[in-house]
Every structure is written in C-alpha cells, then in structure tokens.
Design an enzyme around this catalytic site. Structure first.
Site, PDB file in Angstrom:
ATOM      1  CG  ASP A  10      38.727  47.328 -26.698  1.00 26.88           C
ATOM      2  OD1 ASP A  10      38.845  47.262 -27.934  1.00 26.88           O
ATOM      3  OD2 ASP A  10      39.116  48.304 -26.022  1.00 26.88           O
ATOM      4  CE1 TYR A  52      44.905  48.057 -26.803  1.00 30.59           C
ATOM      5  CE2 TYR A  52      45.319  46.103 -25.494  1.00 30.59           C
ATOM      6  CZ  TYR A  52      45.046  47.450 -25.569  1.00 30.59           C
ATOM      7  OH  TYR A  52      44.904  48.187 -24.426  1.00 30.59           O
ATOM      8  CG  HIS A  75      27.433  34.256  -9.899  1.00 30.98           C
ATOM      9  ND1 HIS A  75      26.588  34.985 -10.720  1.00 30.98           N
ATOM     10  CD2 HIS A  75      26.729  34.011  -8.757  1.00 30.98           C
ATOM     11  CE1 HIS A  75      25.430  35.156 -10.099  1.00 30.98           C
ATOM     12  NE2 HIS A  75      25.487  34.581  -8.916  1.00 30.98           N
ATOM     13  CG  HIS A 120      24.324  38.825  -6.850  1.00 34.71           C
ATOM     14  ND1 HIS A 120      23.326  38.472  -5.988  1.00 34.71           N
ATOM     15  CD2 HIS A 120      24.582  37.715  -7.595  1.00 34.71           C
ATOM     16  CE1 HIS A 120      22.997  37.190  -6.167  1.00 34.71           C
ATOM     17  NE2 HIS A 120      23.753  36.717  -7.139  1.00 34.71           N
ATOM     18  CG  HIS A 130      20.707  35.103 -10.489  1.00 39.33           C
ATOM     19  ND1 HIS A 130      20.990  33.766 -10.520  1.00 39.33           N
ATOM     20  CD2 HIS A 130      21.486  35.626  -9.509  1.00 39.33           C
ATOM     21  CE1 HIS A 130      21.885  33.484  -9.586  1.00 39.33           C
ATOM     22  NE2 HIS A 130      22.198  34.598  -8.960  1.00 39.33           N
TER      23      HIS A 130
HETATM   24 ZN   LIG Z   1      23.884  34.751  -7.653  1.00 40.43          ZN
END
Ligand SMILES: [Zn+2]
Length: 233
Positions: free
Chosen positions: A120, A227, A95, A97, A169
């Site tokens: 891809d 690939y 995660h 930002h 977010h």
């Molecule tokens: Zn966050």
C-alpha cells in the site's frame, strides 16, 4: 515570523514521531519545504521535543543557510537539503532511529514486500544505500548520505517508495509534506517489524507476487487509484 504555518506543520510532524514511539531523547528530525519560497523549516539540533515551539523551528534556504532562527538546525539538515534538491515532488522529510527499521538498516538488508500493508505504501522493497567511502564520511558526511539515498532512486520514482534505509545508520522517509513524511516513517516502522516477524515465523518466506503488490499499490496511488473517499470518478 517567516512561514508560520510551515513551522507549525513541521513542529507537529516532529511531535508525531515522538507520540508514535519512533524517537528516543532528541534522535530524529522532521522538516518541510515551501517550494514557492525555496525555504526549508527544520527541527533545531538537540532541543528536547517537549520544549519545542514553532519559533524555534529553523528556516533555511536550499543551500542549508539559516534564513531565520536563533538555534542551530538539525545536524542532518544537509541530508534533507539533498533530498529536496534531487526529489522535486518531496515536500517533507522525516528521519528517525526507530527500532525495527534501524535493525534492517544495520543488517544492510532491504525490507522485502511480504504483504499488502507494505505494498500500500511502498511499491517495491525498501532499499538500502551503499556503504559510504572513508572520504564520503570524512567530509560533507550528511550531504553524502543524501547523495547515497538519491543514487538508489536513479531509476525509481521516489514518491512510489517514500523511504530508504541508510546502511549502518537508520531510515529517512519523505512525502508530499511534513505530516506525510512522519506518517510514512510510522508505517515504515510497522512494515519493518512485520517483515522481521514474518521471517521469524518462516525464515524462507517469499515476497508477495507482483500482481498483488501492484494491485494494492496502484489502487491507492496514481491515476487509477480508487481507495478511500477521493473525488468521484
Ligand atoms: Zn540519524
């Protein structure tokens, strides 16, 4: 120390997010899971990346209960847990930002597939979650964030589009392990930036045609992939 190599892998994935310029200060977190042990290793909350050690990586179970570690786990742990519980093929979650992907999340717009770089990695537009209700925000917010992500993959294999934008977010990405999750977060940011520029060059730009999208995705993923330097077939 429990799960030493998983902790090292998770630490390395977190550092990769920093090296690629995806996180500011302590924003962002990556985790990995040992399916055999049913245990998750995740970045501790609020510790500067440059000071992170494998010992500080927190190990929890699939209920988010700390099994080993003296620090508190990342505050987004419950989102990671939900993804691991509902997406059995996921081995790592990242995660961030990161700037451009977050801009799309804030604009509440899915990222259309304008080119083969996107195709891809993501077999379709990168989706955006629904807005959380007031109740979903006031209790179990992080878990509900995970549920909102899983809801949009009800009819889609999450491994074919290993990322989602959480409305208002930022992105969550995943992969077969922590390194792959971090890699997908880096690619997502690149794809988000290119999509933004594409619309700048041509505001009415259209997604690439289905055939080209499928061609690029399926030559890299799935049973007919050819690939790279995989086993000869
Ligand atoms: Zn966050």
């Amino acid at each position: 120390m429990l799960l030493k190599s998983l902790r090292e892998e998770v630490l390395e994935a977190n550092l990769e997010l920093v090296r690629r310029g995806l996180v500011l200060y302590t924003f962002g977190n990556a985790s990995g899971i040992s399916r055999n042990h049913g245990l998750i290793a995740i970045k501790p909350s609020g510790v500067p990346y440059e000071k992170l050690t494998p010992e500080q990586v927190v190990v929890t179970d699939l209920n988010g209960k700390v099994v080993e570690g003296t620090l508190r786990p990342s505050s987004d742990l419950a989102t990671h847990v939900e993804l691991y519980r509902q997406f059995p093929a996921v081995g790592g979650v990242a995660h961030t930002h990161s700037e451009f992907a977050t801009a799309w999340a804030q604009a509440r717009r899915p990222i259309p597939c304008f080119g083969t770089t996107h195709a891809d990695y993501f077999h379709g537009p990168v989706p955006v979650t629904d807005t959380l209700t007031a109740d979903e925000i006031s209790s179990d917010y992080e878990k509900n964030t995970g549920i909102a992500i899983c809801r949009i993959f009800k009819n889609t294999d999450p491994m074919s589009i290993p990322a989602a934008l959480v409305t208002g977010h930022a992105p969550f990405c995943w992969g077969g392990n922590a390194a792959e999750a971090a890699h997908n977060a880096v690619i997502l940011e690149y794809v988000a930036k290119m999509a933004y520029y594409t619309l700048g060059v041509r505001p009415d730009a259209q997604p690439i045609q289905r055939e080209l999208h499928d061609k690029h995705h399926l030559r890299k993923h799935g049973p007919s992939a050819y690939y790279g330097q995989g086993p000869a077939r």
